[in-house]
Design a protein around this motif. Structure first.
Motif: not given
Length: 171
Positions: A126, A101, A55, A77, A130, A116
């Motif tokens: 977050t 996002l 992210p 992301i 994601s 991730i």
């Protein structure tokens, strides 16, 4: 290796009461940055990873070099409106606000295994967002890797229990 010695703590940023953990002091030290990525690589190499997603923005500086070290692809992301292609989007809560996002619709093929990577696990917002985006595209999130975890915010507890969570430092 004591990575905490290379993390700067900034009081009251971005708002009153937040003790911001600044990784830029670690990033500017090439040997420490390399050591952090190398250690994360060692901790996740047992996973069958097809792609790493990171992210915006500090997830890029963790995820991209980790993807390179593992010889897998990297998926950014991003915040809404930043990707040029067709996207999917989701709203989420931050430790100190709200945001949105987005991912390209063609970023992940159904069944691909995704790790991730980000600099920090705080509230888990977050990362959960994601995860939701990756699942919408048919990807399977098999783990997450962070430089830092803020234990007092219990972000780990808000993520799926089967998700492997790997961190270098805990505060």
């Amino acid at each position: 290796m004591n990575f905490k010695e290379h993390i700067r703590v900034i009081e009251d940023f971005p708002q009153q009461g937040i003790r911001f953990k600044d990784i830029t002091t670690l990033l500017k030290n090439g040997q420490m940055y390399k050591a952090a990525i190398d250690e994360l690589r060692e901790k996740v190499k047992h996973l069958e990873i097809d792609l790493i997603a990171g992210p915006e923005a500090r997830g890029f500086v963790v995820g991209a070099p980790l993807a390179y070290a593992l010889d897998v692809g990297f998926i950014p992301i991003r915040k809404s409106g930043k990707l040029p292609g067709e996207t999917i989007e989701a709203d989420y809560n931050l430790e100190y606000g709200k945001d949105k996002l987005a991912m390209h619709k063609d970023a992940i093929l159904p069944g691909q295994k995704v790790l991730i990577a980000d600099d920090l696990l705080a509230t888990g917002g977050t990362i959960q967002t994601s995860i939701d985006l990756i699942k919408q595209l048919g990807g399977e999130v098999i783990g997450s890797a962070f430089m830092i975890e803020l234990m007092s915010l219990n972000g780990r507890d808000k993520l799926p229990s089967e998700l492997e969570i790997i961190t270098l430092m805990q505060y």
